[in-house]
Design a protein around this motif. Sequence first.
Motif: not given
Length: 650
Positions: A322-325, A330-331, A469-478, A504-514
């Motif tokens: 998520k964003g600047d994780n 390390a992960h 064409q999008i000027p800037a995204a609110v957030q960029e995930d990888r 899950t992405y909706e959780g409090k962690e700075s990442y999501a994983m499956t």
Amino acid sequence: MTFRQFAFNHVLRNKRTYAAYYLSSSFSVMIFFLCALFLFHPDIQENIIYNQAVEALQVAEGTVYFFSFFFVIYSVGSFLQSRKRELGILRLHGMTRKQLNRMLFLENMAIGGASMVTGLVAGFITAKLFLMAGANMLGIDHLKFHVSWLAVLLTLAAFAVLFLLISVCTSVFIGKSKLIELFQSGSRPAALPKKSLVLSILAICLIMLSYYLAATSTAVTVVVRMVPVTLMTVLGTYLLYAYFSVYLLEAVRSRRKLFWRRTNIVTVSALAHRMKKNAQMLFLVTIISTVTFCAIGVFASIHRLTYEFRQDYVAAIGYVSKGDNPLESAHLREISEELAAHGLSYKRVSLAINIVEVIEESDPKGKIQRMPLVAYSDYERLIAAAGIPFEEAPLSGQDALLMLGSQRERPLLKERRFTSYAVPGTKLGLVEKGITSHVPIPEYLTLELGGSMEGKFSGLIVSDEWLEQIPAAVQEDRYFAFYLAAPEQGEGIGSTLSQNGKVTYEGKESYAMTVSGTLFAVQTSIYSTMLFIALLVGTVFFIAAGSFLYFRLYADLEYDRRQYATMWKIGVTRKEINTMVTRQIGLLFFVPIGMAMLHSLFAFVALQSYFNFSIAVEAGFILASFFIVQVVYFYFIRRRYLRNVRKAIL
């Protein structure tokens, strides 16, 4: 001879009457004990499915116990109705009402105690086989033979309370019947059932309407219609047996050629006079059988979701930063090292997920929502990396595809009304044109969009030109996808980063994983547990339904013997008597099972609209299997019943 010996001898000398009640109760005790044995097994607690298995087994315990309570009540009521003449003789010879109640209490406790002992002994004998079968179905390597005293005590306590309560309440079934009523209960025919044209028409309308609603259900409406359709089917079935059957039999009687043909006059007349008694039994057997067929059929079909699972998780490991994780490097290094340590070669693909604020043009409030966007070229790279042929046409302009997060959402999304979006502060817009054929990024790894009624999706696939064409995204995930030769090989990888294979992405962690291998193992265990429980409970239900038929037949045995003995004296042949008995028993056996199969068939049709795969094979196999069992049971009961009837004519 003491009073206790008198009650005990009476049970022993009426073994035929009590056989089905005793055996069915013993089977219920055995199933309850085996579930408890599994529930308290120490090795289950160390398995990944423990929570799901415990919850399912607890539900099974409660269901078996709750159903056993009503089964015993019905059984006791049936026995007392068939024994009123005997009870009248005892009252005539001076037995007080208090002594009569005490005798019935001792008899029921004797049968209940014998059922508990038999059920526990059968449970101990089959425990090893049960644990082996359970371990195999649930995917557990080995379950040692272990008998917990908690399971024994729970079974004894639960059924001791059940039989005690029923035994105390037996006096209610006798009521304040007069002596003459007790004597005449076994000799006088039942009163003709009441007729009602309105209720008969209502029965047909309710069943036809429920069938129509089931057959026309869609993925969106099936959940909404489930409760009302079920209630209409139950009420319609009862009215069908209680009222419409009277008109049906009268229609047969009005057709003289059919009614006067051979032994039809006796068969139809007997059914008409007993329809009031038979209606309740036929209704119970139909509903119980329908529940059994549907439960086992659905859970047997759910295993087809394995195919969908492989389509949902084409990558063995999916990781979204998520964003600047700060933990991203390390992960990723930890995952790579763990794969290398297991000797697994992999291919890694990464891409950007742009989170953009959009406004749904159909929303009158103009609420801004966050929308994950993925370039069409990146979508193509993800699918190609999995070795899946990619044949979707390229996107252009404002066209966008709903990004499927799971194949199970496809039936709902197909009925979705496609919408369009506007990007605030720009002249850019997006228009939904369809759904992706594949799952590029599985659920849990992005924002969850849509809803339970309209289908959930994970974002939009847009053309590369539009995205530039999008000027800037609110957030960029990888997003990082790790591909293995077989996704199941990744089971257990990343256990320090994820719990049970997902973050899950909706959780409090700075990442999501499956981790698809781990998720597949968990899902398989859950589905296997559900099927395992459905088979156990469904078997109890089906055996109870067969017992209801047994009770109904043997409740009228003495009356039938006198009736057929009279026919024998006036010249009816043995072959004709056999024909009459076979037809009457056949109707009692196959009318409810036929209705149950018809109800189940429409239930499966409705459920088919909710699944993205066919359940026809599993549903057909379940219905055919139970029908074969019913045919075998019919011939077994027919043989025993004919043997008892012949004793009166020889």
